[in-house]
Scaffold this motif. Sequence first.
Motif, short mmCIF file in Angstrom:
data_model
loop_
_atom_site.label_atom_id
_atom_site.label_comp_id
_atom_site.label_asym_id
_atom_site.label_seq_id
_atom_site.Cartn_x
_atom_site.Cartn_y
_atom_site.Cartn_z
N ARG A 195 0.83 -1.21 0.00
CA ARG A 195 0.00 0.00 0.00
C ARG A 195 0.86 1.26 0.00
O ARG A 195 0.53 2.25 0.64
CB ARG A 195 -0.94 -0.02 1.21
N SER A 196 2.03 1.19 -0.66
CA SER A 196 2.88 2.38 -0.70
C SER A 196 2.26 3.45 -1.59
O SER A 196 1.41 3.15 -2.43
CB SER A 196 4.27 2.02 -1.23
N SER A 211 1.11 -5.45 5.66
CA SER A 211 1.73 -6.28 6.68
C SER A 211 0.77 -6.65 7.81
O SER A 211 1.03 -7.57 8.57
CB SER A 211 2.97 -5.58 7.25
N THR A 261 8.15 0.72 -16.26
CA THR A 261 8.13 1.93 -15.42
C THR A 261 8.83 3.07 -16.16
O THR A 261 8.32 4.20 -16.22
CB THR A 261 8.85 1.64 -14.08
P1 NDP Z 1 7.33 -0.19 0.38
O1 NDP Z 1 8.34 -0.77 1.30
O2 NDP Z 1 7.05 1.27 0.41
O3 NDP Z 1 5.94 -0.96 0.61
C1 NDP Z 1 5.90 -2.34 0.79
C2 NDP Z 1 4.48 -2.76 1.12
O4 NDP Z 1 4.47 -4.16 1.33
C3 NDP Z 1 3.94 -2.10 2.37
O5 NDP Z 1 2.62 -1.62 2.15
C4 NDP Z 1 3.93 -3.23 3.39
O6 NDP Z 1 2.88 -3.18 4.34
C5 NDP Z 1 3.74 -4.44 2.50
N1 NDP Z 1 4.25 -5.63 3.17
C6 NDP Z 1 5.46 -5.81 3.77
N2 NDP Z 1 5.54 -7.02 4.31
C7 NDP Z 1 4.36 -7.65 4.07
C8 NDP Z 1 3.82 -8.90 4.40
N3 NDP Z 1 4.54 -9.80 5.11
N4 NDP Z 1 2.58 -9.21 3.99
C9 NDP Z 1 1.85 -8.31 3.29
N5 NDP Z 1 2.30 -7.09 2.94
C10 NDP Z 1 3.54 -6.76 3.34
O7 NDP Z 1 7.76 -0.66 -1.07
P2 NDP Z 1 7.41 -0.06 -2.53
O8 NDP Z 1 5.94 -0.10 -2.76
O9 NDP Z 1 8.14 1.19 -2.75
O10 NDP Z 1 8.11 -1.18 -3.44
C11 NDP Z 1 7.72 -2.53 -3.41
C12 NDP Z 1 8.66 -3.34 -4.26
O11 NDP Z 1 8.57 -2.89 -5.60
C13 NDP Z 1 10.15 -3.22 -3.91
O12 NDP Z 1 10.78 -4.45 -4.18
C14 NDP Z 1 10.67 -2.16 -4.85
O13 NDP Z 1 12.03 -2.29 -5.12
C15 NDP Z 1 9.86 -2.49 -6.08
N6 NDP Z 1 9.65 -1.37 -7.00
C16 NDP Z 1 9.81 -1.67 -8.32
C17 NDP Z 1 9.57 -0.72 -9.27
C18 NDP Z 1 9.69 -1.11 -10.70
O14 NDP Z 1 9.91 -0.26 -11.53
N7 NDP Z 1 9.53 -2.39 -11.02
C19 NDP Z 1 9.24 0.67 -8.91
C20 NDP Z 1 9.03 0.86 -7.48
C21 NDP Z 1 9.25 -0.14 -6.58
P3 NDP Z 1 2.77 -1.97 5.43
O15 NDP Z 1 2.24 -0.79 4.67
O16 NDP Z 1 1.80 -2.51 6.41
O17 NDP Z 1 4.15 -1.76 5.97
#
Ligand code: NDP
Length: 285
Positions: free
Chosen positions: A166-167, A190, A266
């Motif tokens: 949910r970022s 999470s 992207t």
């Molecule tokens: P963030 O760290 O901002 O968000 C991660 C999300 O995952 C959070 O909402 C978190 O929940 C959730 N999460 C973490 N652990 C769990 C779990 N055990 N079960 C369920 N949900 C969980 O990351 P980003 O959104 O910025 O990026 C996510 C991924 O995407 C990364 O690997 C990043 O490198 C990649 N990325 C790739 C891009 C591309 O161009 N392909 C561009 C941007 C990112 P909570 O909110 O509760 O903490």
Amino acid sequence: MTARIIDGNALSAKLRGELAAKAAELTAKGTQPCLAVILVGGDPASAVYVRNKVTGCEKAGIKSLKFEYAQDTAPADVLGKIAELNADPSVHGILVQLPLPKHFDEKAVLEAISVEKDVDGFHAENVGRLSQGQEAFIPCTPNGVMEMLKSIETPLRGAEAVVIGRSNIVGKPMAMLLTAAGATVTVCHSGTRDLNFHTRRADILVAAIGKPKFVTGDMVRPGAVVIDVGINRLPDGKLCGDVDFDSAKDVAGAITPVPGGVGPMTITMLLANTVESASRAARKA
Ligand code: NDP
């Protein structure tokens, strides 16, 4: 079943060809699309992302300007550069590579970018416009995912879509776009109690977690479309996604690989937003 692979490189090449044609047309009429990229600090992953964005611009005939600052740069210097770029009519897109060093107020920096040049789509006004279905710059990663779903003609209306994450940059806008397209969307994070319950009923499963190979085949509904946004570096230096590709590909109907999936898309959508911004500017001129 072995899933169809949704090839982000091939789709990007096609779309970038179309964008290059649009950029050439705009340039011929006196408006060459131009993207300014700001990089603060020496994070190696950020440097690679910026290099890929700059190279993507060059190949599509989009001008790029790169401004690099040291890790201990005062935020005022970067804000000053943003103000200068906001006022420069030859610049159509401004991107500040995230993450910024700890002493920066990231939100303040993103809000300093003119909404008209916010090609990353991270400005609160663009996010608000997107949520209301108004014209907006759509964040590049979820926009790229939507293009991938379109490319394989995934039915969206009425589909059960589950987004893990949910970022602000991926999960939330992803959920907004899928909702707008008519899917029934569940956002997991999470704190989600029974993640597998949700993932196993998804027609479309988007993983944006940041945990290598987190989503395994047993979490996937047979035939589902699995979109892996994650980019993780393993101890051996190889890249992998948030989905365990090997087990998920035997269950899913279609799946994106990492690398070569959402990543190139992207950047393609960043180029698309920059060309769109330039064509809006040309219409106003
Ligand atoms: P963030 O760290 O901002 O968000 C991660 C999300 O995952 C959070 O909402 C978190 O929940 C959730 N999460 C973490 N652990 C769990 C779990 N055990 N079960 C369920 N949900 C969980 O990351 P980003 O959104 O910025 O990026 C996510 C991924 O995407 C990364 O690997 C990043 O490198 C990649 N990325 C790739 C891009 C591309 O161009 N392909 C561009 C941007 C990112 P909570 O909110 O509760 O903490």
